[in-house]
Write an enzyme that holds these catalytic residues in place. Sequence first.
Site, PDB file in Angstrom:
ATOM      1  N   ASP A 184      -6.355   6.301  12.713  1.00 24.04           N
ATOM      2  CA  ASP A 184      -5.350   6.816  12.702  1.00 24.04           C
ATOM      3  C   ASP A 184      -4.861   8.423  12.050  1.00 24.04           C
ATOM      4  O   ASP A 184      -3.037   9.230  12.208  1.00 24.04           O
ATOM      5  CB  ASP A 184      -4.163   6.094  12.349  1.00 24.04           C
ATOM      6  CG  ASP A 184      -3.758   4.341  12.621  1.00 24.04           C
ATOM      7  OD1 ASP A 184      -4.314   4.834  14.089  1.00 24.04           O
ATOM      8  OD2 ASP A 184      -4.439   3.814  12.743  1.00 24.04           O
ATOM      9  N   SER A 241      -6.809  -6.196   8.261  1.00 23.10           N
ATOM     10  CA  SER A 241      -5.429  -5.397   9.252  1.00 23.10           C
ATOM     11  C   SER A 241      -4.859  -5.944   9.590  1.00 23.10           C
ATOM     12  O   SER A 241      -5.566  -5.386  11.127  1.00 23.10           O
ATOM     13  CB  SER A 241      -6.501  -3.806   8.401  1.00 23.10           C
ATOM     14  OG  SER A 241      -5.323  -3.048   9.058  1.00 23.10           O
ATOM     15  N   ASP A 293       1.235  -1.081  -0.263  1.00 20.94           N
ATOM     16  CA  ASP A 293      -0.281   0.155   0.057  1.00 20.94           C
ATOM     17  C   ASP A 293       0.679   1.578  -0.186  1.00 20.94           C
ATOM     18  O   ASP A 293       0.453   2.445  -0.692  1.00 20.94           O
ATOM     19  CB  ASP A 293      -1.091   0.056   1.701  1.00 20.94           C
ATOM     20  CG  ASP A 293      -2.260  -0.955   0.919  1.00 20.94           C
ATOM     21  OD1 ASP A 293      -1.831  -2.273   0.163  1.00 20.94           O
ATOM     22  OD2 ASP A 293      -3.451  -1.037   1.381  1.00 20.94           O
ATOM     23  N   ARG A 328       0.811   6.155  17.118  1.00 22.59           N
ATOM     24  CA  ARG A 328       1.673   7.715  16.236  1.00 22.59           C
ATOM     25  C   ARG A 328       2.404   9.185  16.525  1.00 22.59           C
ATOM     26  O   ARG A 328       2.800   9.094  15.101  1.00 22.59           O
ATOM     27  CB  ARG A 328       0.048   7.866  15.955  1.00 22.59           C
ATOM     28  CG  ARG A 328      -1.489   6.450  15.350  1.00 22.59           C
ATOM     29  CD  ARG A 328      -0.415   6.317  14.440  1.00 22.59           C
ATOM     30  NE  ARG A 328      -0.929   4.505  13.676  1.00 22.59           N
ATOM     31  CZ  ARG A 328      -0.268   3.181  13.235  1.00 22.59           C
ATOM     32  NH1 ARG A 328       0.830   3.507  13.871  1.00 22.59           N
ATOM     33  NH2 ARG A 328      -0.989   2.449  13.110  1.00 22.59           N
TER      34      ARG A 328
HETATM   35  N1  ARG Z   1      -8.582   0.771  16.604  1.00 23.49           N
HETATM   36  C1  ARG Z   1      -6.874   0.666  17.104  1.00 23.49           C
HETATM   37  C2  ARG Z   1      -7.104   2.022  17.148  1.00 23.49           C
HETATM   38  O1  ARG Z   1      -7.594   2.924  16.953  1.00 23.49           O
HETATM   39  C3  ARG Z   1      -5.736   0.229  16.136  1.00 23.49           C
HETATM   40  C4  ARG Z   1      -6.030   0.667  14.513  1.00 23.49           C
HETATM   41  C5  ARG Z   1      -4.843  -0.013  13.975  1.00 23.49           C
HETATM   42  N2  ARG Z   1      -4.462  -1.221  12.883  1.00 23.49           N
HETATM   43  C6  ARG Z   1      -4.945  -2.247  12.063  1.00 23.49           C
HETATM   44  N3  ARG Z   1      -5.481  -2.719  12.170  1.00 23.49           N
HETATM   45  N4  ARG Z   1      -5.117  -1.481  11.136  1.00 23.49           N
HETATM   46  O2  ARG Z   1      -5.872   3.042  17.598  1.00 23.49           O
END
Ligand code: ARG
Length: 407
Positions: free
Chosen positions: A126, A180, A17, A97
């Site tokens: 994110d 994911s 990606d 993040r």
């Molecule tokens: N839902 C979680 C959060 O907002 C994880 C987000 C990322 N996870 C992922 N499998 N893409 O912190």
Amino acid sequence: MVKDIKKIVLSYSGGLDTSIILKWLQETYKCEVVTFTADLGQGEELEPARAKAEMLGIKDIRIVDVREEFVRDFVFPMFRANTVYEGQYLLGSSIARPLIAKHLVRIAQEVGADAISHGATGKGNDQVRFELTVNALDPSIKVIAPWREWNIQSRTHLIEYAERNQIPVPKDKRGEAPFSIDANLLHTSSEGKVLEDPADIAPDYVYQRTVDPVDAPNVPEIITIGFETGDAVSLNGVKLSPATLLTRLNELGGKHGVGRIDLVENRFLGMKSRGVYETPGGTILLAAHRGIESITLDRGAAHLKDEIMPRYAELIYNGFWYAPEREMLQALIDWSQTHVAGEVTVKLHKGSVSVIARSSPNSLYSMDLVTFEEGSGSYDHHDAEGFIKLNGLRLKTLAARSQKLGN
Ligand code: ARG
């Protein structure tokens, strides 16, 4: 869509990606792209990311080991508060993040880039966390979020784009990814696709770094974690750096099936989402930290911390790490940790983690006060009588009124 961009720093994993995003940025903005790949302990080889970026014509490739910084400056401060979002989620993705975005901003400033870009999708938390951090650290930097801008809508479309642009597509990436994943030293998170319906049980293959508690060793393992000013500093008497310590706890927790959680959470953007999380070391750390606080924190301090914790957790979840209210709460939390030092003994067994002993040079625990035997006399039992009498006064008054009114 922002045009006239001169240079972009891209948060690049080396995966399919972000490689497509890289190509798309070059084509769309016709400018130099610098890649940043963070080693957050995701357990992936990062050199292939360099090779791929080179192949895509990138001149400035940054691969940075941020594991110690991640644990020391982000994970540990968060654990001082016993932070848990909505009672269950240990915020493994949320806390990574701001660190990634901080580095994107730093590199952008170093290389004179006017934009940063990330591969977070348009429905998740994110994107918010990345962009709020950029806003807080350098308001002059623009953000490009390709998933919100381009017209690639399906997996097939994405693969076609890759093939047209000579981006290698691994065989297992041709079909739909089954779910994911986001991984780092604190956790592995899995969501989407086969996990989307919360009524369906998650398949076993979702779990990546913990054994099924059923298959965990039958013999419990007992470990001792040392703390100083609220942070874990040693394991079984051996001093370890923050990242090394968390890595060791992950191995131990993983082996004993500790830290698996299957939950539904409320995203900042408004929808509910189902996720499966594995936080082996973090789950041990949380229990041990509560253990050491239980003897070193005063009741008033401990309860105040517990009251503000959900607010603090929500700020981190929503992407406000670099906001004054998070920093104010952090100051309060850090202040409370002055005397949080000592050792906690923890038992790991078939998915469970239990504190079985704790000791501290700063302990507030008084055997003399609490003992069922005769104490030294600093506690007078008769005082309890008046204490209860006065506390019961208003309850008696209320009960008398109820009796009079018959309700
Ligand atoms: N839902 C979680 C959060 O907002 C994880 C987000 C990322 N996870 C992922 N499998 N893409 O912190």
